[in-house]
Motif scaffolding. Structure first.
Motif, PDB file in Angstrom:
ATOM      1  N   PRO A   1       0.808  -1.223   0.000  1.00 11.88           N
ATOM      2  CA  PRO A   1       0.000   0.000   0.000  1.00 11.88           C
ATOM      3  C   PRO A   1       0.840   1.271   0.000  1.00 11.88           C
ATOM      4  O   PRO A   1       0.397   2.311  -0.476  1.00 11.88           O
ATOM      5  N   PHE A   2       2.075   1.186   0.528  1.00 15.95           N
ATOM      6  CA  PHE A   2       2.855   2.416   0.739  1.00 15.95           C
ATOM      7  C   PHE A   2       3.907   2.657  -0.330  1.00 15.95           C
ATOM      8  O   PHE A   2       4.696   3.594  -0.228  1.00 15.95           O
ATOM      9  N   THR A   3       3.967   1.792  -1.340  1.00 17.77           N
ATOM     10  CA  THR A   3       4.898   2.023  -2.454  1.00 17.77           C
ATOM     11  C   THR A   3       4.180   1.814  -3.788  1.00 17.77           C
ATOM     12  O   THR A   3       3.259   1.003  -3.890  1.00 17.77           O
ATOM     13  N   GLU A   4       4.623   2.528  -4.780  1.00 14.11           N
ATOM     14  CA  GLU A   4       4.052   2.391  -6.128  1.00 14.11           C
ATOM     15  C   GLU A   4       5.074   2.875  -7.147  1.00 14.11           C
ATOM     16  O   GLU A   4       5.424   4.053  -7.115  1.00 14.11           O
ATOM     17  N   PRO A   5       5.615   2.019  -8.014  1.00 14.41           N
ATOM     18  CA  PRO A   5       5.368   0.586  -8.052  1.00 14.41           C
ATOM     19  C   PRO A   5       6.050  -0.152  -6.889  1.00 14.41           C
ATOM     20  O   PRO A   5       6.928   0.401  -6.235  1.00 14.41           O
ATOM     21  N   SER A   6       5.626  -1.409  -6.693  1.00 16.74           N
ATOM     22  CA  SER A   6       6.188  -2.230  -5.623  1.00 16.74           C
ATOM     23  C   SER A   6       6.734  -3.533  -6.198  1.00 16.74           C
ATOM     24  O   SER A   6       6.278  -4.001  -7.253  1.00 16.74           O
ATOM     25  N   PHE A   7       7.695  -4.076  -5.472  1.00 17.89           N
ATOM     26  CA  PHE A   7       8.312  -5.339  -5.928  1.00 17.89           C
ATOM     27  C   PHE A   7       8.627  -6.233  -4.741  1.00 17.89           C
ATOM     28  O   PHE A   7       8.847  -5.738  -3.631  1.00 17.89           O
ATOM     29  N   GLU A   8       8.672  -7.510  -5.024  1.00 18.16           N
ATOM     30  CA  GLU A   8       9.324  -8.415  -4.082  1.00 18.16           C
ATOM     31  C   GLU A   8      10.651  -8.816  -4.715  1.00 18.16           C
ATOM     32  O   GLU A   8      10.742  -8.942  -5.944  1.00 18.16           O
ATOM     33  N   ILE A   9      11.657  -8.990  -3.867  1.00 18.39           N
ATOM     34  CA  ILE A   9      12.983  -9.318  -4.392  1.00 18.39           C
ATOM     35  C   ILE A   9      13.307 -10.760  -4.028  1.00 18.39           C
ATOM     36  O   ILE A   9      13.158 -11.175  -2.873  1.00 18.39           O
ATOM     37  N   ASP A  10      13.728 -11.516  -5.031  1.00 19.29           N
ATOM     38  CA  ASP A  10      14.136 -12.907  -4.801  1.00 19.29           C
ATOM     39  C   ASP A  10      15.627 -13.053  -5.081  1.00 19.29           C
ATOM     40  O   ASP A  10      16.180 -12.351  -5.923  1.00 19.29           O
ATOM     41  N   VAL A  11      16.231 -13.975  -4.369  1.00 19.72           N
ATOM     42  CA  VAL A  11      17.640 -14.302  -4.598  1.00 19.72           C
ATOM     43  C   VAL A  11      17.679 -15.767  -5.020  1.00 19.72           C
ATOM     44  O   VAL A  11      16.941 -16.586  -4.493  1.00 19.72           O
TER      45      VAL A  11
ATOM     46  N   GLU B   1      12.409 -15.513  -1.591  1.00 18.79           N
ATOM     47  CA  GLU B   1      12.076 -14.101  -1.371  1.00 18.79           C
ATOM     48  C   GLU B   1      12.834 -13.547  -0.171  1.00 18.79           C
ATOM     49  O   GLU B   1      12.892 -14.187   0.874  1.00 18.79           O
ATOM     50  N   VAL B   2      13.456 -12.374  -0.342  1.00 20.45           N
ATOM     51  CA  VAL B   2      14.208 -11.798   0.775  1.00 20.45           C
ATOM     52  C   VAL B   2      13.715 -10.424   1.207  1.00 20.45           C
ATOM     53  O   VAL B   2      13.999  -9.987   2.322  1.00 20.45           O
ATOM     54  N   ALA B   3      12.990  -9.721   0.332  1.00 18.51           N
ATOM     55  CA  ALA B   3      12.619  -8.349   0.686  1.00 18.51           C
ATOM     56  C   ALA B   3      11.432  -7.867  -0.122  1.00 18.51           C
ATOM     57  O   ALA B   3      11.100  -8.417  -1.174  1.00 18.51           O
ATOM     58  N   GLY B   4      10.793  -6.825   0.396  1.00 17.09           N
ATOM     59  CA  GLY B   4       9.796  -6.070  -0.348  1.00 17.09           C
ATOM     60  C   GLY B   4      10.360  -4.676  -0.558  1.00 17.09           C
ATOM     61  O   GLY B   4      11.171  -4.210   0.244  1.00 17.09           O
TER      62      GLY B   4
ATOM     63  N   MET C   1      13.601  -5.889   4.532  1.00 13.46           N
ATOM     64  CA  MET C   1      13.997  -7.282   4.297  1.00 13.46           C
ATOM     65  C   MET C   1      13.986  -8.089   5.576  1.00 13.46           C
ATOM     66  O   MET C   1      14.068  -7.546   6.675  1.00 13.46           O
ATOM     67  N   GLY C   2      13.869  -9.387   5.404  1.00 17.13           N
ATOM     68  CA  GLY C   2      13.842 -10.286   6.553  1.00 17.13           C
ATOM     69  C   GLY C   2      15.260 -10.712   6.898  1.00 17.13           C
ATOM     70  O   GLY C   2      15.928 -11.387   6.112  1.00 17.13           O
ATOM     71  N   LEU C   3      15.710 -10.285   8.093  1.00 15.72           N
ATOM     72  CA  LEU C   3      17.085 -10.636   8.482  1.00 15.72           C
ATOM     73  C   LEU C   3      17.214 -12.135   8.751  1.00 15.72           C
ATOM     74  O   LEU C   3      18.247 -12.744   8.476  1.00 15.72           O
ATOM     75  N   ASP C   4      16.132 -12.735   9.282  1.00 14.13           N
ATOM     76  CA  ASP C   4      16.181 -14.190   9.539  1.00 14.13           C
ATOM     77  C   ASP C   4      16.393 -14.937   8.211  1.00 14.13           C
ATOM     78  O   ASP C   4      17.179 -15.877   8.122  1.00 14.13           O
ATOM     79  N   ARG C   5      15.661 -14.460   7.189  1.00 14.22           N
ATOM     80  CA  ARG C   5      15.808 -15.046   5.849  1.00 14.22           C
ATOM     81  C   ARG C   5      17.254 -14.949   5.357  1.00 14.22           C
ATOM     82  O   ARG C   5      17.813 -15.908   4.824  1.00 14.22           O
TER      83      ARG C   5
END
Ligand code: DAH
Length: 338
Positions: free
Chosen positions: A249-259, A272-275, A308-312
């Motif tokens: 909702p708070f970004t446009e455009p938005s992405f998910e980042i995969d490694v 997936e590691v981050a939005g 990003m998820g640090l645990d990930r």
């Protein structure tokens, strides 16, 4: 020297020389210098001695006491040296010392510090915010309306006061923009909370790292370049990174980042590691309304954000298959990071 005292002295020195341990040495000390010792008794005779001989007698007494005391001390040292040598016999002082187990940093601390270091090199400063948040900073200001699924009671920990445990670190974006003016370049590592069923990939308390860059012409290529660089610093220069269109909702455009994860013996797969995305102008507007100024004029400033998820990241870095290992404090697991 007075003859009597000379013979007391030589008897005493013989006694001391004959002492073979601490105990017999102590007996010898008492027999000569004790209250009823030979030298002490001789000393008491001084009062019966004619005045003109008193000085010479006194001198004899003193020199005998000095010689005897010195002999006692010397013997004491010699006996101690023998005792020390006996105590050490059979001990090999050249053997290596026994190892003491030492503590180490937790993998999450290691990965967090490394992430901070990389991003600080790119000019991001650390920012912070409360874990007990209000709905405004966690949702409303982030353009997340009341009927959004993230605000569901079943997904979030609410307090009776209406406050909640933040479901993401994105609330720190809002708090930072409320209190500072562009250029803003911050990162905020910290805990986030969700009512997730705990399993191998989910915890109800987990760790995120939020990032925000707001300036006069921040563009999507800046976002892409920054995060690709970050992930390649983190996982190696040949790491493949993918940006997948998504919705936040708070970004446009938005992405998910995969490694692309390549574990030996396993087929490579995307994880997936981050939005991330470009800050939605609606977010700037709600902050301007709170600030009662136009410091974040959407006509003048743009920004990108990521979380990003640090645990990930830790799981990818070390091939950890079960996220629960990160909170169990099993020493067999933790000592692999020492
Ligand atoms: N807050 C999002 C989450 O917890 C992650 C996220 C997505 C953060 C996009 C951002 C962003 O800053 O721009 O799922």
């Amino acid at each position: 020297m007075n003859e009597q005292i000379a013979s007391i002295q030589s008897a005493a020195l013989e006694l001391i020389a004959a002492a073979s341990d601490e105990r017999s040495l102590d007996d010898a000390r008492v027999a000569v210098l004790g209250k009823k010792g030979t030298l002490s008794l001789a000393g008491a005779l001084i009062k019966d001695i004619p005045n003109e001989e008193k000085a010479a007698f006194g001198q004899s007494l003193n020199s005998a006491r000095t010689a005897i005391t010195a002999a006692l001390e010397e013997k004491q040292n010699a006996l101690q040296a023998i005792a020390d040598a006996a105590a050490l016999s059979g001990i090999d002082l050249t053997l290596p010392a026994r190892a003491h187990p030492t503590g180490s940093l937790h993998p999450l601390t290691l990965i967090r510090d490394e992430a901070i270091q990389i991003l600080r090199r790119m000019g991001f400063a650390l920012a912070d915010g409360p874990e007990i948040e209000d709905e405004y900073h966690c949702f409303d200001a982030l353009n997340t309306p009341a009927d959004h699924p993230a605000r569901n009671e079943k997904d979030t920990f609410y307090f009776n006061s209406g406050k909640l445990l933040r479901t993401h670190t994105s609330s720190v974006q809002i708090r930072t923009m409320e209190s500072s003016t562009p250029p803003i370049r911050i990162i905020a590592p910290g805990s986030a909370y969700r009512r997730d069923e705990i399993d191998a990939t989910h915890l109800s308390v987990f760790n995120q790292l939020e990032g925000l860059f707001v300036d006069t012409d921040v563009t999507l290529p800046d976002l892409k370049g920054t995060l690709e660089y970050f992930l390649r610093e983190m996982f190696g220069t040949s790491t493949e990174v993918r940006f997948r269109p998504h919705f936040f909702p708070f970004t446009e455009p938005s992405f998910e980042i995969d490694v692309k994860l390549q574990i030996k013996g396993q087929a490579p797969r995307w994880i997936e590691v981050a939005g991330c995305g470009m800050v939605d102008p609606a977010v700037f507007e709600s902050i301007n309304a709170t600030r009662k100024d136009n410091a974040l004029d959407p006509g003048k400033v743009t920004g990108f954000a990521f979380g990003m998820g640090l645990d990930r990241l830790a799981m990818i870095r070390w091939g950890i298959k079960d996220i629960r290992l990160l909170i169990e404090n099993d020493v067999r697991f933790l000592k692999q990071f020492a």
